[in-house]
Design an enzyme around this catalytic site. Structure first.
Site, PDB file in Angstrom:
ATOM      1  CD  GLU A  86      -2.738  -1.337   2.418  1.00 17.68           C
ATOM      2  OE1 GLU A  86      -3.694  -0.569   2.567  1.00 17.68           O
ATOM      3  OE2 GLU A  86      -2.427  -2.203   3.254  1.00 17.68           O
ATOM      4  CB  SER A 102      -5.861  -0.920   0.377  1.00 16.20           C
ATOM      5  OG  SER A 102      -5.576   0.195   1.176  1.00 16.20           O
ATOM      6  CB  SER A 161     -10.637   8.503   1.969  1.00 13.00           C
ATOM      7  OG  SER A 161      -9.498   8.481   1.147  1.00 13.00           O
TER       8      SER A 161
END
Length: 360
Positions: A15, A188, A322
């Site tokens: 990530e 994720s 987000s």
């Protein structure tokens, strides 16, 4: 006097790029009149490089990928000099660190442990909560102890699977299809597969074990995907609820970060009673892992109106677009204010720890 804030980003995990996006967003939003912002970049090979103080917002991710060129920045070995910590406070000493790291070697308690040893305040969850929140199996065990409703699951370590793959697949099939195979310690949606048959299951095991020595397989939950933000320390509060409407089989890495092929409904269409119930469950999960600072709690809402907890994320995606920042924006907390609140919570928690130590 300005607060000297270190942004810690990058990292060795899968990530890495997500972390860079987060750091760029924070650098743009933070109040540079109130904070001195110092970048600390961890390369994909694990090298730590402290850059020069930022004079203002950055514009591109490339500006965050500090190069070891011996001119613009001075790379420092990973020791107390990285944070300029000495017996007496110096002009270079940082007041607080904001870890913007996702995945192993950043979000899993390792960096948090380092910062604890250095006795420096840091944003977000502590060692225990970070480690428990990263390991999906341990997290589910804590949730079970707390009495939180969740789907059935099984887990395996690589050696167990290699010793008898058929037995592993048969154990999974007691859950039924479809099911989801995930690395135990990654976020994720990296390495996650949805499986509808044995062939897909076998391929999913191979894929998941590329990312971790331990994996988890969960029964599919049929329901709406709803999420809520938790913010605070011992007196944590919850945001509004958001709903994810993926146009694919599930909310995978590409849908999250690349093609944007996902709809977000904020606030979600739920009743006030459902919001209160979900908030109570989220706070219960937050306390189950001994959380602090922030988490995003993810649930399924079934057609019968029952909430099933999926997981909590101790360092959720943190760009302005987000889910976690958007949830708080709709609750009245703008992105720059959210950053300041998290820094304040970090200092508050550190101060409380120091007071406890001084009374012993």
């Amino acid at each position: 006097m300005k607060i000297k804030l270190g942004l810690l980003y990058g990292g060795k995990s899968a990530e890495h790029k997500v972390s860079l996006q987060t750091a760029l967003a924070v650098s743009k939003a933070i109040n540079h009149d109130k904070y001195e912002v110092h970048p600390i970049y961890i390369t994909e090979t694990g090298k730590w490089i402290r850059g020069t103080q930022l004079t203002g917002p950055l514009e591109t991710v490339a500006q965050l990928e500090i190069q070891d060129n011996g001119t613009a920045i001075s790379p420092v070995s990973l020791n107390t000099e990285m944070f300029a910590l000495t017996d007496s406070k110096t002009d270079d000493q940082l007041d607080v660190i904001f870890p913007l790291l996702h995945g192993p070697n950043g979000e899993d308690g390792t960096v948090q442990g380092l910062l604890e040893l250095l006795n420096i305040p840091y944003v977000g969850n502590g060692v225990l909560a970070s480690a428990a929140g990263m390991d999906k199996v341990v997290m589910k065990q804590l949730f079970a102890q707390a009495g939180l409703p969740q789907v059935e699951y099984v887990s395996f370590i690589r050696r167990e699977w290699e010793a008898d793959r058929t037995a592993a697949y048969e154990k999974v099939e007691t859950l039924g299809y479809p099911c989801f195979v995930k690395p135990a310690n990654l976020g994720s949606s990296v390495g996650i597969s949805k499986c509808d048959n044995r062939d897909e299951l076998e391929a999913a095991f191979v894929e998941a074990f590329l990312f971790d020595r331990k994996i988890i397989v969960e029964a599919a939950a049929i329901g709406r995907e709803v999420e809520i933000g938790v913010l605070g320390n011992d007196d944590a509060a919850c945001s509004v609820v958001g709903e994810i409407l993926p146009k694919k089989a599930f909310y995978d890495y590409k849908a999250k970060y690349e093609d944007g092929d996902t709809g977000l409904i904020i606030p979600a269409e739920i009743t006030e009673e459902q919001h209160q119930e979900m908030s109570a469950l989220a706070i219960k999960a937050f306390k189950a892992i001994d959380g602090s600072g922030l988490v995003r709690a993810d649930f399924f809402l079934t057609s019968e109106g029952k909430f099933i907890i999926n997981e909590v994320n101790t360092m959720p995606g943190f760009t302005p677009f987000s889910m976690f920042p958007l949830l708080w924006k709709h609750a009245g907390v703008e992105y720059p204010d959210l950053i300041e609140k998290l820094v304040s919570l970090a200092i508050e928690r550190h101060t409380e720890k120091q007071q406890i130590k001084h009374t012993m």
